[in-house]
Design an enzyme around this catalytic site. Sequence first.
Site, PDB file in Angstrom:
ATOM      1  N   GLY A   2       2.794  -4.999   7.369  1.00 55.39           N
ATOM      2  CA  GLY A   2       1.902  -4.936   6.223  1.00 55.39           C
ATOM      3  C   GLY A   2       2.547  -5.555   5.004  1.00 55.39           C
ATOM      4  N   TYR A   3       1.713  -6.034   4.095  1.00 54.73           N
ATOM      5  CA  TYR A   3       2.191  -6.746   2.909  1.00 54.73           C
ATOM      6  C   TYR A   3       1.881  -5.951   1.652  1.00 54.73           C
ATOM      7  CZ  TYR A   3       3.198 -10.546   6.016  1.00 54.73           C
ATOM      8  OH  TYR A   3       3.734 -11.295   7.031  1.00 54.73           O
ATOM      9  N   LEU A   4       2.855  -5.918   0.755  1.00 53.66           N
ATOM     10  CA  LEU A   4       2.723  -5.155  -0.484  1.00 53.66           C
ATOM     11  C   LEU A   4       2.301  -6.027  -1.652  1.00 53.66           C
ATOM     12  CD1 LEU A   4       4.828  -3.532   1.386  1.00 53.66           C
ATOM     13  CD2 LEU A   4       5.383  -2.331  -0.721  1.00 53.66           C
ATOM     14  N   VAL A  63      -1.598  -4.052   1.179  1.00 53.35           N
ATOM     15  CA  VAL A  63      -2.870  -4.682   0.831  1.00 53.35           C
ATOM     16  C   VAL A  63      -3.465  -5.445   2.015  1.00 53.35           C
ATOM     17  CG1 VAL A  63      -2.267  -4.862  -1.600  1.00 53.35           C
ATOM     18  CG2 VAL A  63      -1.692  -6.753  -0.053  1.00 53.35           C
TER      19      VAL A  63
END
Length: 217
Positions: A80-82, A134
């Site tokens: 997952g990407y922040l 996100v």
Amino acid sequence: MRASAVGRLWVGLQPDCTGSSVGLKPDPQTTPATAHPRAAIDFPNEKKTQTMAIEIERKFLVVGDDWREQASKRVPMRQGYLTEDNGKSSIRVRLQGVEARLNIKAAVVGRARAEYDYDVPVKDAHEILDTLCVGLVDKVRHYVDAVGPDGQKLVWEIDEFAGANAGLVVAEIELKTNDQAFDSPAWLGAEVTEDRRYYNHSLALHPWRDWPENEPS
């Protein structure tokens, strides 16, 4: 980036609403009148001279399934990407098998990018993926061993995507130099190194199945 030796952080003194300084004040008995009103704090294990970590990688689409029988291992991954896709870097948390990693990469397109990678507790990674990201990517990574023309060992990492990116298969190879030679397997398709859409950060936010050319007619 590795840290060693001693570095110094200068903390500026900011005036408060009354006009006086807050923070660490220089001693008038020991500080020359010309000294700048800043306080130095020493931090052990900080490098004064640092070398940037660079990843050199090329990406290709994959044709057919012949690569499957060549794979030596496979690892399920969820990442997952922040950060959104308009910043200076991508910040990613990944669960891979029984490990978890925090990764920071320069948000640029091309073969070479600054990269920093760290171990993180698996429990923390689960919480970050569940609450802070996100965009997410699910995939299985297959590893295919290879040998370059110069005799150097290489590894093809073939990502078979799932979820909103199901149907997409991308092969990556990490190199030591921009011009390092390698043999192209029969299953290697078009190169997409310069196409931002195929970067995992972009796929997390703009999934492959949502691309206009992939929508059902």
